[in-house]
Structures are given as structure tokens and as C-alpha cells.
Design a protein around this motif. Structure first.
Motif, PDB file in Angstrom:
ATOM      1  N   PRO A  20     -67.038  -8.455  95.582  1.00  0.00           N
ATOM      2  CA  PRO A  20     -67.773  -8.878  94.246  1.00  0.00           C
ATOM      3  C   PRO A  20     -67.605 -10.143  93.921  1.00  0.00           C
ATOM      4  CG  PRO A  20     -66.045  -7.201  94.130  1.00  0.00           C
ATOM      5  CD  PRO A  20     -66.205  -7.339  95.611  1.00  0.00           C
ATOM      6  N   VAL A  21     -66.274 -10.981  94.146  1.00  0.00           N
ATOM      7  CA  VAL A  21     -65.980 -12.117  93.607  1.00  0.00           C
ATOM      8  C   VAL A  21     -66.921 -13.128  94.454  1.00  0.00           C
ATOM      9  CG1 VAL A  21     -64.356 -13.890  93.826  1.00  0.00           C
ATOM     10  CG2 VAL A  21     -63.652 -11.742  93.134  1.00  0.00           C
ATOM     11  N   ALA A  22     -67.151 -12.844  95.775  1.00  0.00           N
ATOM     12  CA  ALA A  22     -67.729 -13.688  96.551  1.00  0.00           C
ATOM     13  C   ALA A  22     -69.408 -13.532  95.820  1.00  0.00           C
ATOM     14  CB  ALA A  22     -67.893 -13.579  97.826  1.00  0.00           C
ATOM     15  N   ARG A  23     -69.839 -12.334  95.825  1.00  0.00           N
ATOM     16  CA  ARG A  23     -71.229 -12.123  95.256  1.00  0.00           C
ATOM     17  C   ARG A  23     -71.436 -13.047  93.912  1.00  0.00           C
ATOM     18  NH1 ARG A  23     -71.068  -6.860  94.211  1.00  0.00           N
ATOM     19  NH2 ARG A  23     -70.869  -6.282  96.271  1.00  0.00           N
ATOM     20  N   ARG A  24     -70.448 -12.763  93.107  1.00  0.00           N
ATOM     21  CA  ARG A  24     -70.672 -13.239  91.778  1.00  0.00           C
ATOM     22  C   ARG A  24     -70.857 -14.878  91.939  1.00  0.00           C
ATOM     23  NH1 ARG A  24     -65.920 -13.551  87.077  1.00  0.00           N
ATOM     24  NH2 ARG A  24     -67.177 -14.652  85.455  1.00  0.00           N
ATOM     25  N   LEU A  25     -69.825 -15.484  92.468  1.00  0.00           N
ATOM     26  CA  LEU A  25     -69.985 -16.975  92.780  1.00  0.00           C
ATOM     27  C   LEU A  25     -71.192 -17.462  93.636  1.00  0.00           C
ATOM     28  CD1 LEU A  25     -66.126 -17.602  93.433  1.00  0.00           C
ATOM     29  CD2 LEU A  25     -67.465 -18.139  91.538  1.00  0.00           C
ATOM     30  N   VAL A  26     -71.484 -16.852  94.632  1.00  0.00           N
ATOM     31  CA  VAL A  26     -72.672 -17.013  95.585  1.00  0.00           C
ATOM     32  C   VAL A  26     -74.117 -16.836  94.325  1.00  0.00           C
ATOM     33  CG1 VAL A  26     -74.259 -16.759  97.286  1.00  0.00           C
ATOM     34  CG2 VAL A  26     -71.724 -16.730  97.628  1.00  0.00           C
ATOM     35  N   ALA A  27     -73.977 -15.885  93.702  1.00  0.00           N
ATOM     36  CA  ALA A  27     -75.135 -15.678  92.927  1.00  0.00           C
ATOM     37  C   ALA A  27     -75.265 -17.004  91.811  1.00  0.00           C
ATOM     38  CB  ALA A  27     -75.189 -14.425  92.031  1.00  0.00           C
ATOM     39  N   ALA A  28     -74.157 -17.239  91.058  1.00  0.00           N
ATOM     40  CA  ALA A  28     -74.087 -18.379  90.142  1.00  0.00           C
ATOM     41  C   ALA A  28     -74.360 -19.633  90.783  1.00  0.00           C
ATOM     42  CB  ALA A  28     -72.722 -18.603  89.536  1.00  0.00           C
ATOM     43  N   ALA A  29     -74.082 -19.980  91.971  1.00  0.00           N
ATOM     44  CA  ALA A  29     -74.288 -21.191  92.905  1.00  0.00           C
ATOM     45  C   ALA A  29     -75.801 -21.360  92.786  1.00  0.00           C
ATOM     46  CB  ALA A  29     -73.537 -21.551  93.976  1.00  0.00           C
ATOM     47  N   PHE A  30     -76.263 -20.196  93.435  1.00  0.00           N
ATOM     48  CA  PHE A  30     -77.731 -19.978  94.007  1.00  0.00           C
ATOM     49  C   PHE A  30     -78.523 -20.275  92.784  1.00  0.00           C
ATOM     50  CE2 PHE A  30     -81.581 -17.502  94.326  1.00  0.00           C
ATOM     51  CZ  PHE A  30     -82.419 -18.137  95.262  1.00  0.00           C
ATOM     52  N   THR A  31     -78.252 -19.383  91.556  1.00  0.00           N
ATOM     53  CA  THR A  31     -79.213 -19.647  90.579  1.00  0.00           C
ATOM     54  C   THR A  31     -79.130 -20.868  90.113  1.00  0.00           C
ATOM     55  OG1 THR A  31     -78.357 -17.487  89.746  1.00  0.00           O
ATOM     56  CG2 THR A  31     -79.302 -18.633  87.953  1.00  0.00           C
ATOM     57  N   GLN A  32     -78.069 -21.494  90.206  1.00  0.00           N
ATOM     58  CA  GLN A  32     -78.163 -22.878  89.625  1.00  0.00           C
ATOM     59  C   GLN A  32     -78.995 -23.678  90.334  1.00  0.00           C
ATOM     60  OE1 GLN A  32     -76.936 -24.154  86.559  1.00  0.00           O
ATOM     61  NE2 GLN A  32     -76.856 -26.461  87.100  1.00  0.00           N
ATOM     62  N   ILE A  33     -78.649 -23.701  91.773  1.00  0.00           N
ATOM     63  CA  ILE A  33     -79.522 -24.679  92.729  1.00  0.00           C
ATOM     64  C   ILE A  33     -80.814 -24.389  92.687  1.00  0.00           C
ATOM     65  CG2 ILE A  33     -79.136 -23.571  94.940  1.00  0.00           C
ATOM     66  CD1 ILE A  33     -79.343 -27.386  94.204  1.00  0.00           C
ATOM     67  N   ALA A  34     -81.160 -23.042  92.549  1.00  0.00           N
ATOM     68  CA  ALA A  34     -82.708 -22.666  92.691  1.00  0.00           C
ATOM     69  C   ALA A  34     -83.333 -23.113  91.169  1.00  0.00           C
ATOM     70  CB  ALA A  34     -82.788 -21.027  92.396  1.00  0.00           C
ATOM     71  N   ALA A 132     -68.891 -15.035 111.256  1.00  0.00           N
ATOM     72  CA  ALA A 132     -69.358 -14.174 112.351  1.00  0.00           C
ATOM     73  C   ALA A 132     -70.763 -13.742 112.003  1.00  0.00           C
ATOM     74  CB  ALA A 132     -68.532 -12.988 112.776  1.00  0.00           C
ATOM     75  N   GLY A 133     -71.616 -14.558 111.041  1.00  0.00           N
ATOM     76  CA  GLY A 133     -72.841 -14.167 110.474  1.00  0.00           C
ATOM     77  C   GLY A 133     -72.591 -13.339 109.349  1.00  0.00           C
ATOM     78  N   VAL A 134     -71.563 -13.298 108.538  1.00  0.00           N
ATOM     79  CA  VAL A 134     -71.279 -12.325 107.607  1.00  0.00           C
ATOM     80  C   VAL A 134     -70.667 -13.074 106.233  1.00  0.00           C
ATOM     81  CG1 VAL A 134     -70.467 -10.162 106.649  1.00  0.00           C
ATOM     82  CG2 VAL A 134     -71.266 -10.189 108.914  1.00  0.00           C
ATOM     83  N   PRO A 135     -71.162 -13.000 105.277  1.00  0.00           N
ATOM     84  CA  PRO A 135     -70.364 -13.661 104.168  1.00  0.00           C
ATOM     85  C   PRO A 135     -69.068 -13.137 103.959  1.00  0.00           C
ATOM     86  CG  PRO A 135     -72.502 -13.274 103.558  1.00  0.00           C
ATOM     87  CD  PRO A 135     -72.355 -12.514 104.621  1.00  0.00           C
ATOM     88  N   ALA A 136     -68.053 -13.915 103.815  1.00  0.00           N
ATOM     89  CA  ALA A 136     -66.747 -13.445 103.745  1.00  0.00           C
ATOM     90  C   ALA A 136     -65.885 -14.542 102.834  1.00  0.00           C
ATOM     91  CB  ALA A 136     -66.011 -13.457 105.017  1.00  0.00           C
ATOM     92  N   LEU A 137     -64.705 -13.900 102.204  1.00  0.00           N
ATOM     93  CA  LEU A 137     -64.029 -14.796 101.546  1.00  0.00           C
ATOM     94  C   LEU A 137     -62.766 -15.171 102.416  1.00  0.00           C
ATOM     95  CD1 LEU A 137     -63.733 -13.167  97.813  1.00  0.00           C
ATOM     96  CD2 LEU A 137     -64.869 -15.490  98.531  1.00  0.00           C
ATOM     97  N   VAL A 138     -62.296 -16.169 102.673  1.00  0.00           N
ATOM     98  CA  VAL A 138     -61.168 -16.703 103.346  1.00  0.00           C
ATOM     99  C   VAL A 138     -60.248 -17.560 102.624  1.00  0.00           C
ATOM    100  CG1 VAL A 138     -62.399 -16.459 105.666  1.00  0.00           C
ATOM    101  CG2 VAL A 138     -62.319 -18.604 104.521  1.00  0.00           C
ATOM    102  N   PRO A 139     -58.926 -17.654 102.955  1.00  0.00           N
ATOM    103  CA  PRO A 139     -57.827 -18.605 102.168  1.00  0.00           C
ATOM    104  C   PRO A 139     -58.424 -20.028 102.594  1.00  0.00           C
ATOM    105  CG  PRO A 139     -56.668 -16.999 103.383  1.00  0.00           C
ATOM    106  CD  PRO A 139     -57.961 -16.792 103.934  1.00  0.00           C
ATOM    107  N   LEU A 140     -58.399 -20.668 101.435  1.00  0.00           N
ATOM    108  CA  LEU A 140     -58.711 -22.289 101.603  1.00  0.00           C
ATOM    109  C   LEU A 140     -57.908 -22.928 102.570  1.00  0.00           C
ATOM    110  CD1 LEU A 140     -60.674 -24.545 100.893  1.00  0.00           C
ATOM    111  CD2 LEU A 140     -59.182 -24.775  98.774  1.00  0.00           C
TER     112      LEU A 140
END
Length: 156
Positions: A20-34, A132-140
Motif C-alpha cells: 500500500p505504501v508503494a501504491r500510494r507513492l507511485v499513484a501520486a507520482a504518476f498523477t503528477q507526471i500525467a 524481477a518484473g514486479v514493483p517492490a519496496l527495497v531499502p535504499l
């Protein structure tokens, strides 16, 4: 400059995010760039999450002289620091496709400079990437295992 495309014309990559954190951030970034995409000017947007739950957006600013360009992640970190002193805990960036490119918007990892900057201002943090082709959260820190550590700010 051409007008930004209709956001519905390109699929939102957040729909592939299980976290859900990745989904929230990716959606926010996508909405902005779109909303503001301009070919060769603004192709990437980033979203940074702070520990208080605030999301701060940044936009890639291209320039004729490459060194003058600003990355979306650095813009988002700057926006976050203007708004809060809360620790930064996660980041995601989305690249909008050029009209000539096949495929949709995609999650992109931060460049090396942004990895350093994010670790300086948001360690330990996590970042959305495609693993591996799937969105994931990894430690920076996993993206930059041997970060430069200087003496400018003392022990971190």
C-alpha cells in the motif's frame, strides 16, 4: 511546448503495486507526471513519504545543459524539507513515456546522485523499484551499499 496528455491515455503503474505504501507513492507520482508531462522537459515525477504521513512531490526539470537538470527525487526532497522536519521514509518515481515509445508509464529507480542525496536526507528509507518484473519496496541502502561518508556533518 506541447500540452500534457490526458492522464487516462497511459496506464497508472501503481495498479501493479501490492504494497500500500508503494501504491500510494507511485499513484501520486504518476498523477503528477500525467498532469504536467512535456516531452524532453518533464518526464519523471517523484513522491516522498515522511514519517508523519505527508507526501511531497517533485518534478524532473530537464535543461539544455545536462548538468543544470534537476531530478524529480531531489525536487521532492526539497519540497519535503520546506514542509516538514519529519524523517523521510520512502520514495517512488514514475517516468512517463514519450509519444514515440511503446509501453506505459513505469517506476524508475533513483539515479546514483539521488541515491546519495536520499541517503543523506532520508536514511534508511525505502524506495519503489521493479524487482524481477514486479514493483517492490527495497531499502535504499541496498541500492547504494557503499555510500560515500564524509566528515562534513560528523557521524551519522
Amino acid at each position: 511546448m506541447s500540452a500534457a496528455p490526458v492522464s487516462g491515455a497511459v496506464a497508472d503503474p501503481s495498479v501493479r503495486c501490492a504494497d500500500p505504501v508503494a501504491r500510494r507513492l507511485v499513484a501520486a507520482a504518476f498523477t503528477q507526471i500525467a498532469r504536467v508531462y512535456v516531452p524532453e522537459r518533464h518526464q519523471i515525477a517523484a513522491a516522498v513519504l515522511d514519517a508523519d504521513g505527508g507526501v511531497h512531490l517533485g518534478l524532473h526539470l530537464d535543461a539544455m545543459v545536462g548538468r543544470a537538470a534537476a531530478c524529480a527525487e531531489s525536487s521532492a526532497v526539497s519540497a519535503a524539507r520546506l514542509a516538514t522536519t519529519a524523517p523521510l521514509v520512502a520514495v517512488a518515481a514514475v517516468r512517463y513515456p514519450k509519444p514515440s515509445e511503446k509501453g506505459g508509464a513505469r517506476i524508475v529507480p533513483p539515479c546514483g546522485l539521488c541515491r546519495e542525496l536520499l541517503l543523506d536526507h532520508g536514511a534508511p528509507g525505502i524506495v519503489a523499484v521493479i524487482d524481477a518484473g514486479v514493483p517492490a519496496l527495497v531499502p535504499l541502502a541496498d541500492l547504494l551499499p557503499h555510500k560515500y561518508v564524509g566528515t562534513k556533518w560528523g557521524p551519522q
